[in-house]
Design a protein around this motif. Structure first.
Motif, PDB file in Angstrom:
ATOM      1  N   ASP A 147       0.815  -1.220   0.000  1.00 11.51           N
ATOM      2  CA  ASP A 147       0.000   0.000   0.000  1.00 11.51           C
ATOM      3  C   ASP A 147       0.843   1.262   0.000  1.00 11.51           C
ATOM      4  OD1 ASP A 147      -2.344  -1.381  -0.029  1.00 11.51           O
ATOM      5  OD2 ASP A 147      -2.907  -0.968   2.039  1.00 11.51           O
ATOM      6  N   ASN A 148       0.292   2.269  -0.663  1.00  8.48           N
ATOM      7  CA  ASN A 148       0.831   3.636  -0.642  1.00  8.48           C
ATOM      8  C   ASN A 148       2.266   3.767  -1.131  1.00  8.48           C
ATOM      9  OD1 ASN A 148      -1.630   4.616   0.461  1.00  8.48           O
ATOM     10  ND2 ASN A 148      -0.985   3.934   2.470  1.00  8.48           N
ATOM     11  N   LYS A 149       2.599   3.047  -2.156  1.00 10.37           N
ATOM     12  CA  LYS A 149       3.942   3.174  -2.723  1.00 10.37           C
ATOM     13  C   LYS A 149       3.880   3.785  -4.120  1.00 10.37           C
ATOM     14  CE  LYS A 149       5.998  -0.523  -0.056  1.00 10.37           C
ATOM     15  NZ  LYS A 149       6.672  -1.795  -0.070  1.00 10.37           N
ATOM     16  N   GLY A 150       2.817   4.474  -4.432  1.00 10.83           N
ATOM     17  CA  GLY A 150       2.677   5.095  -5.739  1.00 10.83           C
ATOM     18  C   GLY A 150       1.228   5.380  -6.043  1.00 10.83           C
ATOM     19  N   TYR A 151       0.967   5.721  -7.286  1.00 11.75           N
ATOM     20  CA  TYR A 151      -0.382   5.957  -7.767  1.00 11.75           C
ATOM     21  C   TYR A 151      -1.059   4.599  -7.886  1.00 11.75           C
ATOM     22  CZ  TYR A 151      -4.064   8.067 -10.622  1.00 11.75           C
ATOM     23  OH  TYR A 151      -5.278   8.507 -11.114  1.00 11.75           O
ATOM     24  N   VAL A 152      -2.196   4.426  -7.252  1.00 12.48           N
ATOM     25  CA  VAL A 152      -2.854   3.122  -7.152  1.00 12.48           C
ATOM     26  C   VAL A 152      -4.034   3.026  -8.119  1.00 12.48           C
ATOM     27  CG1 VAL A 152      -4.150   1.569  -5.635  1.00 12.48           C
ATOM     28  CG2 VAL A 152      -2.145   2.779  -4.768  1.00 12.48           C
ATOM     29  N   VAL A 153      -3.965   2.015  -8.995  1.00 14.33           N
ATOM     30  CA  VAL A 153      -5.035   1.729  -9.943  1.00 14.33           C
ATOM     31  C   VAL A 153      -5.510   0.299  -9.678  1.00 14.33           C
ATOM     32  CG1 VAL A 153      -5.704   1.536 -12.369  1.00 14.33           C
ATOM     33  CG2 VAL A 153      -3.985   3.234 -11.684  1.00 14.33           C
ATOM     34  N   SER A 154      -6.779   0.164  -9.355  1.00 10.98           N
ATOM     35  CA  SER A 154      -7.350  -1.160  -9.122  1.00 10.98           C
ATOM     36  C   SER A 154      -8.171  -1.570 -10.331  1.00 10.98           C
ATOM     37  CB  SER A 154      -8.246  -1.154  -7.878  1.00 10.98           C
ATOM     38  OG  SER A 154      -7.464  -0.940  -6.722  1.00 10.98           O
ATOM     39  N   LEU A 155      -8.025  -2.828 -10.724  1.00  7.37           N
ATOM     40  CA  LEU A 155      -8.833  -3.382 -11.810  1.00  7.37           C
ATOM     41  C   LEU A 155     -10.041  -4.053 -11.187  1.00  7.37           C
ATOM     42  CD1 LEU A 155      -6.113  -2.831 -13.185  1.00  7.37           C
ATOM     43  CD2 LEU A 155      -6.467  -4.886 -14.515  1.00  7.37           C
ATOM     44  N   HIS A 156     -11.215  -3.657 -11.658  1.00  3.38           N
ATOM     45  CA  HIS A 156     -12.451  -4.165 -11.073  1.00  3.38           C
ATOM     46  C   HIS A 156     -13.540  -4.152 -12.141  1.00  3.38           C
ATOM     47  CE1 HIS A 156     -15.994  -4.277  -8.403  1.00  3.38           C
ATOM     48  NE2 HIS A 156     -15.180  -4.889  -7.579  1.00  3.38           N
ATOM     49  N   PRO A 157     -14.382  -5.173 -12.200  1.00  2.00           N
ATOM     50  CA  PRO A 157     -15.427  -5.216 -13.235  1.00  2.00           C
ATOM     51  C   PRO A 157     -16.341  -3.997 -13.237  1.00  2.00           C
ATOM     52  CG  PRO A 157     -15.307  -7.315 -12.081  1.00  2.00           C
ATOM     53  CD  PRO A 157     -14.399  -6.364 -11.351  1.00  2.00           C
ATOM     54  N   ASP A 158     -16.570  -3.381 -12.081  1.00  2.00           N
ATOM     55  CA  ASP A 158     -17.443  -2.213 -11.995  1.00  2.00           C
ATOM     56  C   ASP A 158     -16.682  -0.900 -12.132  1.00  2.00           C
ATOM     57  OD1 ASP A 158     -19.647  -3.860 -11.612  1.00  2.00           O
ATOM     58  OD2 ASP A 158     -19.380  -3.876  -9.431  1.00  2.00           O
ATOM     59  N   GLY A 159     -15.378  -0.993 -12.434  1.00  2.00           N
ATOM     60  CA  GLY A 159     -14.583   0.214 -12.612  1.00  2.00           C
ATOM     61  C   GLY A 159     -14.953   0.944 -13.887  1.00  2.00           C
ATOM     62  N   LYS A 160     -14.328   2.097 -14.073  1.00  2.00           N
ATOM     63  CA  LYS A 160     -14.591   2.917 -15.250  1.00  2.00           C
ATOM     64  C   LYS A 160     -13.995   2.261 -16.492  1.00  2.00           C
ATOM     65  CE  LYS A 160     -14.113   7.463 -17.213  1.00  2.00           C
ATOM     66  NZ  LYS A 160     -13.432   8.714 -17.254  1.00  2.00           N
ATOM     67  N   LEU A 161     -14.800   2.172 -17.532  1.00  2.00           N
ATOM     68  CA  LEU A 161     -14.313   1.693 -18.822  1.00  2.00           C
ATOM     69  C   LEU A 161     -13.587   2.850 -19.500  1.00  2.00           C
ATOM     70  CD1 LEU A 161     -17.402  -0.276 -20.137  1.00  2.00           C
ATOM     71  CD2 LEU A 161     -15.173  -1.221 -19.599  1.00  2.00           C
ATOM     72  N   ILE A 162     -12.334   2.635 -19.864  1.00  2.00           N
ATOM     73  CA  ILE A 162     -11.566   3.690 -20.519  1.00  2.00           C
ATOM     74  C   ILE A 162     -10.959   3.145 -21.800  1.00  2.00           C
ATOM     75  CG2 ILE A 162     -11.075   4.940 -18.376  1.00  2.00           C
ATOM     76  CD1 ILE A 162      -8.255   3.742 -18.391  1.00  2.00           C
ATOM     77  N   ASP A 163     -10.704   4.056 -22.734  1.00  2.00           N
ATOM     78  CA  ASP A 163     -10.059   3.621 -23.972  1.00  2.00           C
ATOM     79  C   ASP A 163      -8.538   3.771 -23.824  1.00  2.00           C
ATOM     80  OD1 ASP A 163      -9.415   6.342 -24.457  1.00  2.00           O
ATOM     81  OD2 ASP A 163     -11.006   6.593 -25.928  1.00  2.00           O
ATOM     82  N   SER A 164      -7.811   3.403 -24.851  1.00  2.00           N
ATOM     83  CA  SER A 164      -6.347   3.411 -24.783  1.00  2.00           C
ATOM     84  C   SER A 164      -5.778   4.815 -24.601  1.00  2.00           C
ATOM     85  CB  SER A 164      -5.757   2.764 -26.037  1.00  2.00           C
ATOM     86  OG  SER A 164      -6.126   1.398 -26.082  1.00  2.00           O
ATOM     87  N   PHE A 165      -6.438   5.823 -25.146  1.00  2.00           N
ATOM     88  CA  PHE A 165      -5.956   7.194 -24.988  1.00  2.00           C
ATOM     89  C   PHE A 165      -6.140   7.669 -23.548  1.00  2.00           C
ATOM     90  CE2 PHE A 165      -6.450   6.790 -29.524  1.00  2.00           C
ATOM     91  CZ  PHE A 165      -5.280   7.377 -29.993  1.00  2.00           C
ATOM     92  N   GLU A 166      -7.274   7.328 -22.933  1.00  2.00           N
ATOM     93  CA  GLU A 166      -7.476   7.653 -21.516  1.00  2.00           C
ATOM     94  C   GLU A 166      -6.471   6.897 -20.655  1.00  2.00           C
ATOM     95  OE1 GLU A 166     -11.959   8.342 -20.403  1.00  2.00           O
ATOM     96  OE2 GLU A 166     -11.829   6.801 -21.968  1.00  2.00           O
ATOM     97  N   PHE A 167      -6.205   5.643 -21.036  1.00  2.00           N
ATOM     98  CA  PHE A 167      -5.223   4.843 -20.297  1.00  2.00           C
ATOM     99  C   PHE A 167      -3.855   5.512 -20.369  1.00  2.00           C
ATOM    100  CE2 PHE A 167      -2.213   1.546 -19.344  1.00  2.00           C
ATOM    101  CZ  PHE A 167      -2.829   0.802 -18.351  1.00  2.00           C
TER     102      PHE A 167
END
Length: 152
Positions: free
Chosen positions: A66-86
């Protein structure tokens, strides 16, 4: 840049390993990938108890990272983003941690501590495939940021 991919998964040889290595090699021009797979006796026991116990065991396993950088969690209910947003998601960060939960996903309290919660799509995929998709999107994101033609 350092990128940690931290997942609940048994450490075992996989037919996907050569793909992971190839993608990590491609990414190495831009960032160092640390692939961390966690699976403990506590997680095995929790799986026998139920969903909530399992999610709590995943959160506990992740605590050391925990807390060692910017945290991104992958989750089925997460925001759908395209490659440019990624690509914008990884732009300018010194350290990013991507979390992939176990068979039962992630606890709400873990998701709330994340800087971003994203979904790789509406389809269900194994953790091994999710990791391959994530690695490919990391490379694609860096390609977009560096105006490399790979992303086209």
């Amino acid at each position: 840049m350092n990128i940690d991919i931290i997942s609940i998964a048994k450490k075992e040889r996989s037919t996907y390993d050569p793909l992971y290595k190839e993608l990590e090699k491609m990414i190495s021009r831009f960032a160092k990938i640390n692939d961390i797979e966690l699976f403990s006796k506590e997680i095995t026991k929790a799986h026998n108890i139920g969903v909530e116990a399992s999610k709590a065991a995943y959160t506990k396993a992740f605590e050391a990272y925990d807390n060692k950088g910017y945290v991104v969690s992958l989750h089925p209910d997460g925001k759908l983003i395209d490659s440019f947003e990624f690509s914008k998601l990884i732009d300018g960060k010194m350290s990013i941690q991507f979390y992939i939960g176990g068979a039962y996903g992630l606890e709400d309290k873990f998701l709330q501590k994340s800087d971003k919660v994203i979904s790789l799509g509406k389809i269900t995929m194994s953790h091994k495939i999710a990791k391959a998709v994530l690695l490919e999107q990391i490379y694609r994101g860096f390609s977009i940021l560096s105006n490399h033609p790979y992303h086209k």
